[in-house]
Design an enzyme around this catalytic site. Structure first.
Site, PDB file in Angstrom:
ATOM      1  NE  ARG A   1      72.737 -52.067 -28.576  1.00 28.41           N
ATOM      2  CZ  ARG A   1      72.835 -53.322 -28.871  1.00 28.41           C
ATOM      3  NH1 ARG A   1      73.444 -53.218 -30.141  1.00 28.41           N
ATOM      4  NH2 ARG A   1      72.974 -54.120 -28.250  1.00 28.41           N
TER       5      ARG A   1
ATOM      6  CG  ASP B   1      63.866 -52.956 -22.875  1.00 23.26           C
ATOM      7  OD1 ASP B   1      63.350 -52.669 -23.768  1.00 23.26           O
ATOM      8  OD2 ASP B   1      65.009 -53.722 -23.205  1.00 23.26           O
TER       9      ASP B   1
ATOM     10  CG  ASP C   1      64.477 -55.592 -27.143  1.00 22.46           C
ATOM     11  OD1 ASP C   1      64.608 -54.878 -26.047  1.00 22.46           O
ATOM     12  OD2 ASP C   1      64.679 -57.022 -27.164  1.00 22.46           O
TER      13      ASP C   1
ATOM     14  CD  GLU D   1      66.549 -50.785 -24.437  1.00 25.46           C
ATOM     15  OE1 GLU D   1      66.362 -51.486 -25.462  1.00 25.46           O
ATOM     16  OE2 GLU D   1      66.690 -50.985 -23.333  1.00 25.46           O
TER      17      GLU D   1
ATOM     18  CE  LYS E   1      69.275 -50.579 -21.100  1.00 26.92           C
ATOM     19  NZ  LYS E   1      69.406 -51.860 -21.791  1.00 26.92           N
TER      20      LYS E   1
ATOM     21  CG  ASP F   1      66.894 -52.467 -19.335  1.00 29.09           C
ATOM     22  OD1 ASP F   1      67.963 -53.062 -19.194  1.00 29.09           O
ATOM     23  OD2 ASP F   1      66.358 -52.101 -20.565  1.00 29.09           O
TER      24      ASP F   1
ATOM     25  CE  LYS G   1      63.737 -56.749 -23.600  1.00 30.86           C
ATOM     26  NZ  LYS G   1      64.961 -57.376 -24.426  1.00 30.86           N
TER      27      LYS G   1
HETATM   28  N1  BES Z   1      67.694 -54.762 -21.494  1.00 32.39           N
HETATM   29  C1  BES Z   1      68.237 -55.462 -22.643  1.00 32.39           C
HETATM   30  C2  BES Z   1      69.397 -56.414 -22.133  1.00 32.39           C
HETATM   31  C3  BES Z   1      69.054 -57.397 -20.997  1.00 32.39           C
HETATM   32  C4  BES Z   1      68.586 -58.617 -21.302  1.00 32.39           C
HETATM   33  C5  BES Z   1      69.170 -57.288 -19.877  1.00 32.39           C
HETATM   34  C6  BES Z   1      68.142 -59.622 -20.415  1.00 32.39           C
HETATM   35  C7  BES Z   1      69.183 -58.022 -18.637  1.00 32.39           C
HETATM   36  C8  BES Z   1      68.279 -59.298 -18.948  1.00 32.39           C
HETATM   37  C9  BES Z   1      68.450 -54.767 -23.947  1.00 32.39           C
HETATM   38  O1  BES Z   1      67.703 -53.731 -23.866  1.00 32.39           O
HETATM   39  C10 BES Z   1      68.137 -55.609 -25.008  1.00 32.39           C
HETATM   40  O2  BES Z   1      66.992 -55.891 -25.216  1.00 32.39           O
HETATM   41  N2  BES Z   1      69.092 -56.136 -25.570  1.00 32.39           N
HETATM   42  C11 BES Z   1      68.853 -56.803 -27.006  1.00 32.39           C
HETATM   43  C12 BES Z   1      69.671 -56.582 -28.022  1.00 32.39           C
HETATM   44  C13 BES Z   1      69.442 -56.920 -29.279  1.00 32.39           C
HETATM   45  C14 BES Z   1      68.227 -56.569 -29.812  1.00 32.39           C
HETATM   46  C15 BES Z   1      70.673 -56.710 -30.092  1.00 32.39           C
HETATM   47  C16 BES Z   1      69.464 -58.262 -26.282  1.00 32.39           C
HETATM   48  O3  BES Z   1      70.510 -58.690 -25.785  1.00 32.39           O
HETATM   49  O4  BES Z   1      68.778 -59.268 -26.762  1.00 32.39           O
HETATM   50 ZN    ZN Z   2      67.126 -52.692 -22.280  1.00 33.89          ZN
HETATM   51 MN    MN Z   3      65.925 -53.994 -24.862  1.00 29.75          MN
END
Ligand code: BES
Ligand code: ZN
Ligand code: MN
Length: 500
Positions: free
Chosen positions: A352, A271, A348, A350, A266, A289, A278
């Protein structure tokens, strides 16, 4: 990277700015773990330990004037904790103790390290720890500030195996591994205004060229080629940014290869969450990220430099998740590479989406096994904390990753893909949604989503969301900021495959 040599000398006679020795805690108090040090120095430290604040605990580093016969200016005591019942220390304990000491010596030119190593594997751990600890990121600082943080430049490791061929080979391997980890850390630490998808692709090309590694072929698809190729995940995520997405393929294919491995990373260079924006508090950390892609790039380079007899192709899924005027909307339906449709219920989620395109691409290329590595979910940290990564997938590949991680000293833990969570993928308009209806088991749900794109290929998914970026104090050989996690596990996995 620090210049590292092995020496069979008595540690007291090594000329260096600092001499690193171990301490451990015993039932009788603190013990200094170095046989060849002057007895009076050892006695002084051991009897004065309580007043010196020395306990021998892991991650405790204390520096004292050397004196006596010791040629170094200072002695650095680094804690090893308690001995194991057989009197030795675990490889990872040695790695961390060496790393913590060398890290604490930033701004010092040279160090001698005399930690206990009963065999070449333990010596390898000391060497790795020292090299991993000799790191700092100073690209955006002025010269004076950079000099203060400059890692130790020369390290002499004192060992009775200095002349052993196996020990020399271990040093050579450690140098490749540490360079790879440092390379991944550098990319993670780089500010996102300077590291955007096209810049990352250029960095990949340059890294291959600069290292002079033979036989790594780089292919880059830009946004037009991605759209034409039906990579709807990368295109959808990337379209909110003025700086378009890229898919970078790095193929190392030695003629002697006995197995073929695909590794997808990834690479969200920043992000913001997109339209599902966010909150501001945690956002700066989202420059990390792209840590999965950074690990994949440097794993492929390390495999090539080590000449492993395994064909490895890295897939870097690069995009910037921004809420621009052309950004994808929550409710958009995108068609991924391979034809499956996804309703984007949360922009968010994104990672996956870009990973799905990368996984399909890897499966198309026909590997024996496909791994993927991503800072995928905040839920990973809720489940496992900030230092332990999750690994999911086909049972045997998942376990193979765990074995590789244990051997190199990275904390990974196997997680399930419970069947009932699959129901959350259901969409009213498309083949699936990208975000679950509730937040329970978020890391595992993301694993289920990715599984939809790997078909029958043996596969494992590594979620490194927490461990990729250290927002707290440094510890052991782990600095603040980018950690380079995953590189050593992935290289270890490839080494395991090449021996199988
Ligand atoms: N990049 C984030 C995950 C992340 C969060 C990595 C904190 C490192 C530290 C990912 O893209 C994300 O935003 N995931 C969301 C998914 C949700 C919207 C289903 C999450 O984990 O809140
Ligand atoms: Zn992310
Ligand atoms: Mn995200």
């Amino acid at each position: 990277m620090a210049d590292l040599t092995l020496s069979g000398k008595n540690p007291t006679s090594v000329r260096a700015d600092a001499l690193v020795v171990g301490t451990c805690s015993t039932s009788d108090g603190v013990a200094v773990v170095a046989d060849q040090l002057p007895a009076d120095l050892v006695r002084q430290v051991e009897t004065l330990a309580p007043r010196l604040g020395v306990t021998g605990a892991v991650d405790e580093v204390r520096t004292f004037p050397a004196g006596g016969d010791v040629k170094a200016d200072v002695v650095v005591l680094t804690g090893l904790g308690e001995r194991r019942p057989d009197g030795t220390f675990a490889a990872e304990t040695l790695r961390r103790a060496a790393g913590a000491a060398i890290r604490s010596l930033a701004g010092t030119a040279s160090a001698a390290v005399a930690l206990p190593a009963v065999d070449e594997d333990e010596l390898a751990a000391v060497v790795e720890g020292a090299l991993l600890g000799a790191y700092s990121y100073t690209r955006y600082r002025d010269e004076e500030a950079a000099a203060k943080k400059k890692p130790v430049a020369t390290v002499e490791v004192v060992t009775s195996f200095a002349r052993s061929a196996r020990a020399k080979a271990a040093v050579a391997r450690a140098e490749v591994l540490a360079a790879a980890v440092h390379g991944a850390r550098d990319l993670v630490n780089m500010p996102p205004n300077d590291l955007y998808p096209a810049a990352f692709a250029d960095a990949a090309r340059n890294a291959v060229r600069e290292l002079g590694v033979k036989g790594v072929k780089v292919t880059v698809l830009d946004e037009k080629q991605l759209a034409a190729g039906g990579y709807g995940g990368l295109v959808g995520v990337g379209q909110g940014s003025a700086r378009g997405p890229r898919l970078v393929k790095l193929a190392y294919s030695p003629v002697k290869a006995t197995t073929r491995v695909g590794i997808v990373g990834k690479g969200i260079t920043f992000d913001t969450g997109g339209i599902s924006l966010k909150p501001p508090a945690g956002m700066p950390a989202m420059k990390s990220d792209m840590a999965g892609a950074a690990a994949v790039l440097h794993t492929v380079l390390a495999a090539a430099r080590l000449g492993l007899p395994v064909a490895v192709t890295g897939y870097l899924c690069l995009a910037e998740n921004m809420p621009g005027g052309n950004a994808q909307r929550p409710a958009d339906v995108v068609r991924m590479r391979g034809g499956k449709t996804v309703e984007v219920t949360n922009t968010d989620a994104e990672g996956r989406l870009v990973m799905a395109d990368g996984l399909v691409s890897a499966v198309e290329d026909g590997h024996d096994v496909v791994l993927d590595i991503a800072t995928l979910t905040g839920a990973q940290m809720v489940a496992l904390g900030t230092r332990t990564s999750g690994v999911m997938g086909t049972d045997d590949v998942r376990d193979e990753v765990k074995v590789a991680a244990d051997a190199v000293g990275e904390d990974f833990w196997p997680m399930p893909l419970p069947a009932e969570l699959k129901a959350g993928l259901k969409s009213t308009v498309a083949d699936m949604v990208n975000s679950a209806p509730d937040r329970w088991g978020g890391m595992l749900f993301a694993g289920h989503f990715l599984k939809e794109f790997v078909g029958d290929t043996p596969w494992a998914h590594l979620d490194i969301a927490g461990p990729a970026y250290n927002e707290k104090s440094p510890y052991g050989y782990t600095p603040a900021g980018g950690t380079g996690v995953g590189v050593r596990t992935l290289v270890g996995f490839l080494e395991g495959r090449s021996q199988a």
